[in-house]
Scaffold this motif. Structure first.
Motif: not given
Length: 144
Positions: A115-144
């Protein structure tokens, strides 16, 4: 195919695999991990929304995203992680600041939703994470 555009190829529905290569590009840096898992197709693995655990470990998931951050507890990983209304990840890991998985506020993965987040791939962190708050967007690949 332009590899900078989102796509689902026919292999998503039809290609059996024994491992997936998961890749993320964040701020021009590409990172990869190999996830051992056997399935008749990626569609068959995730379409039913059934949670299926994996065992890559927190540090391996974090290695996909430079400067990543997570809360310290829970560390539930796998396919189709659904933590009530707080977090959903198709492939990845969720973490929490309490020593349970009921209200996670951080995640790394593919197909993320919160809820309230628009990042579908990458890293999201809030409420006392170990390396600070983050909303890091990534372009992702999934390959078999």
């Amino acid at each position: 195919i332009d590899d900078s555009e989102e796509a689902k190829l026919q292999s998503y529905w039809t290609f059996p695999f024994r491992e997936l290569r998961l890749s993320m590009i964040v701020s021009g840096v590409t990172k990869h991990v190999v996830l051992p898992y056997t399935s008749s197709s990626l569609y068959d693995l995730i379409a039913d929304n059934t949670y299926r655990p994996t065992t890559l470990g927190r540090s391996t998931w974090r290695s996909l995203v430079v400067w990543s951050s997570l809360q310290r507890y829970c560390n539930k990983e796998g396919f189709n992680i659904n933590a009530h209304k707080f977090a959903r990840v198709r492939i990845g890991l969720v973490a929490n600041e309490q020593n349970d998985c009921s209200t996670p506020d951080s995640m790394i993965g593919f197909g993320m939703a919160r809820h309230g987040m628009s990042n579908s791939c990458g890293n999201y962190a809030n409420n006392n994470p170990d390396n600070g708050r983050k909303n890091l967007f990534a372009f992702g690949y999934i390959m078999a």
